[in-house]
Write a protein that holds these residues in place. Structure first.
Motif, PDB file in Angstrom:
ATOM      1  N   LYS A  23       0.826  -1.207   0.000  1.00 25.33           N
ATOM      2  CA  LYS A  23       0.000   0.000   0.000  1.00 25.33           C
ATOM      3  C   LYS A  23       0.861   1.258   0.000  1.00 25.33           C
ATOM      4  N   PHE A  24       1.947   1.218   0.780  1.00 26.95           N
ATOM      5  CA  PHE A  24       2.833   2.382   0.847  1.00 26.95           C
ATOM      6  C   PHE A  24       3.494   2.636  -0.500  1.00 26.95           C
ATOM      7  N   THR A  30       1.636   7.062  -6.494  1.00 22.80           N
ATOM      8  CA  THR A  30       0.508   7.940  -6.820  1.00 22.80           C
ATOM      9  C   THR A  30       0.812   9.399  -6.517  1.00 22.80           C
ATOM     10  N   ASN A  31       1.562   9.642  -5.446  1.00 18.46           N
ATOM     11  CA  ASN A  31       1.765  11.013  -4.971  1.00 18.46           C
ATOM     12  C   ASN A  31       3.188  11.530  -5.135  1.00 18.46           C
ATOM     13  N   ILE A  32       4.038  10.809  -5.880  1.00 14.60           N
ATOM     14  CA  ILE A  32       5.450  11.165  -5.951  1.00 14.60           C
ATOM     15  C   ILE A  32       5.675  12.576  -6.488  1.00 14.60           C
ATOM     16  N   ASN A  33       4.893  12.977  -7.508  1.00 13.46           N
ATOM     17  CA  ASN A  33       5.079  14.322  -8.071  1.00 13.46           C
ATOM     18  C   ASN A  33       4.765  15.400  -7.052  1.00 13.46           C
ATOM     19  N   VAL A  36       7.547  15.588  -4.430  1.00 13.45           N
ATOM     20  CA  VAL A  36       8.726  16.283  -4.951  1.00 13.45           C
ATOM     21  C   VAL A  36       8.490  17.786  -4.995  1.00 13.45           C
ATOM     22  N   TYR A  37       7.302  18.201  -5.481  1.00 10.01           N
ATOM     23  CA  TYR A  37       6.985  19.620  -5.560  1.00 10.01           C
ATOM     24  C   TYR A  37       7.067  20.291  -4.193  1.00 10.01           C
ATOM     25  N   TRP A  38       6.466  19.661  -3.189  1.00  8.67           N
ATOM     26  CA  TRP A  38       6.409  20.275  -1.866  1.00  8.67           C
ATOM     27  C   TRP A  38       7.745  20.191  -1.127  1.00  8.67           C
ATOM     28  N   TYR A 277     -10.032  15.003   2.684  1.00 10.55           N
ATOM     29  CA  TYR A 277      -8.805  15.151   1.909  1.00 10.55           C
ATOM     30  C   TYR A 277      -7.697  14.264   2.469  1.00 10.55           C
ATOM     31  N   VAL A 278      -7.497  14.327   3.781  1.00 14.11           N
ATOM     32  CA  VAL A 278      -6.452  13.524   4.425  1.00 14.11           C
ATOM     33  C   VAL A 278      -6.748  12.033   4.285  1.00 14.11           C
ATOM     34  N   ARG A 279      -8.007  11.679   4.433  1.00 18.35           N
ATOM     35  CA  ARG A 279      -8.388  10.269   4.316  1.00 18.35           C
ATOM     36  C   ARG A 279      -8.138   9.743   2.899  1.00 18.35           C
ATOM     37  N   ALA A 280      -8.515  10.534   1.896  1.00 17.67           N
ATOM     38  CA  ALA A 280      -8.296  10.121   0.506  1.00 17.67           C
ATOM     39  C   ALA A 280      -6.804  10.038   0.200  1.00 17.67           C
ATOM     40  N   LEU A 281      -6.038  10.976   0.738  1.00 14.65           N
ATOM     41  CA  LEU A 281      -4.592  10.973   0.532  1.00 14.65           C
ATOM     42  C   LEU A 281      -3.965   9.731   1.140  1.00 14.65           C
ATOM     43  N   ALA A 282      -4.412   9.359   2.330  1.00 17.19           N
ATOM     44  CA  ALA A 282      -3.877   8.184   3.016  1.00 17.19           C
ATOM     45  C   ALA A 282      -4.206   6.890   2.271  1.00 17.19           C
TER      46      ALA A 282
END
Length: 294
Positions: A23-24, A30-33, A36-38, A277-282
């Motif tokens: 999952k990680f 899914t969130n790598i871009n 990197v941006y942040w 938002y946090v739940r969907a991100l997780a």
């Protein structure tokens, strides 16, 4: 009871994602871009903090403006790449443009609302101007460049419903740090308008089956910016209270409270959004709000 259940669900989502290697890995891909941006943005801010600021508490104000600006900048890049403004609220971005224009007007010729440290000499001006330019570009994207992808029927809270109300409140309740009525009112107007600027966008979210991740990231960045601004003013609001000021405002000795109330209002309005938002991100899935209309 409902809040406790929500917190437990969000905590379990993060725990499941972080402890399950598969999952990680999926979440990271899914969130790598965005990561990197942040991280890049955090590095730039760290350099500014070390070399350009006096490490004063007022840097929170600069940090707030910087997060807001970066959110707008990333939004411009993402929309241009996607060639679509689907799920975006024109009225939110018009409100943001008007608010940013008012604040830039308030800070360009006076220093009453600038950070105390050296970041207020130039950097704070720069981030506000970049945010304004990006917001105007997004309005142009929605109304001109990619207007065929904009769904006007979902965007029912109009900017002209919000701007006059913010202007009236600003005229009645504004501080006087600039000692210049027009710019003092402009600064207060920007703050009050920003407090409700995300309402049209949040309503659009509830009417979509699935929310584009770049739009949800943008709204989250604006919420974080407001939180940072609130953290600054919650310790500094008393400086806005000046009962002896020659001001057009009502109760100038208590105007600092109206500034805090406006920022708390925005955080309250966005609280449910942040939970989802946090739940969907997780969970590494597209965001949805419970009141979505299919």
């Amino acid at each position: 009871m409902g809040r406790i259940v929500k917190k437990d669900m969000a905590r379990n989502s993060w725990h499941s994602t972080l402890t399950d290697p598969i999952k990680f890995h999926i979440w990271l891909e899914t969130n790598i871009n965005d990561i990197v941006y942040w991280l890049l943005f955090g590095s730039i801010l760290s350099i500014i903090f070390i070399f350009e600021s006096d490490k004063d508490f007022s840097f929170f104000l600069t940090l707030s403006g910087s997060v807001q600006m970066y959110g707008f900048l990333i939004m411009v890049c993402r929309v241009f790449k996607a060639r679509s403004v689907a799920g975006m609220s024109l009225n939110t971005f018009i409100c943001c443009s008007v608010a940013l224009l008012a604040r830039v007007f308030a800070i360009m010729s006076h220093d009453g609302y600038l950070p105390y440290d050296s970041s207020g000499d130039w950097f704070y001006h720069l981030v506000e101007i970049i945010a304004l330019i990006c917001s105007v570009i997004l309005v142009a994207f929605i109304t001109k460049t990619f207007k065929t992808t904009y769904n006007k029927s979902l965007d029912s809270i109009k900017w002209w419903h919000l701007v006059p109300v913010a202007a009236i409140f600003a005229a009645l309740f504004h501080p006087s740090l600039n000692r210049h009525s027009l710019t003092d009112i402009a600064w207060a107007f920007a703050l009050y308008l920003e407090a409700v600027a995300m309402l049209p966008q949040l309503l659009v979210f509830t009417r979509r089956e699935e929310i584009e991740h770049y739009t949800s990231h943008f709204v989250a960045s604006q919420g974080v910016a407001r939180l940072l601004s609130f953290l600054f003013w919650v310790f500094s609001y008393h400086e806005l209270n000046d009962p002896e000021a020659e001001s057009l405002a009502l109760a100038p000795g208590h105007v600092g409270y109206s500034v805090l109330i406006a920022q708390v209002l925005q955080l309250v309005l966005m609280a449910d959004f942040f939970y989802h938002y946090v739940r969907a991100l997780a969970q590494g899935r597209p965001m949805r709000l419970p009141s979505t209309i299919n």
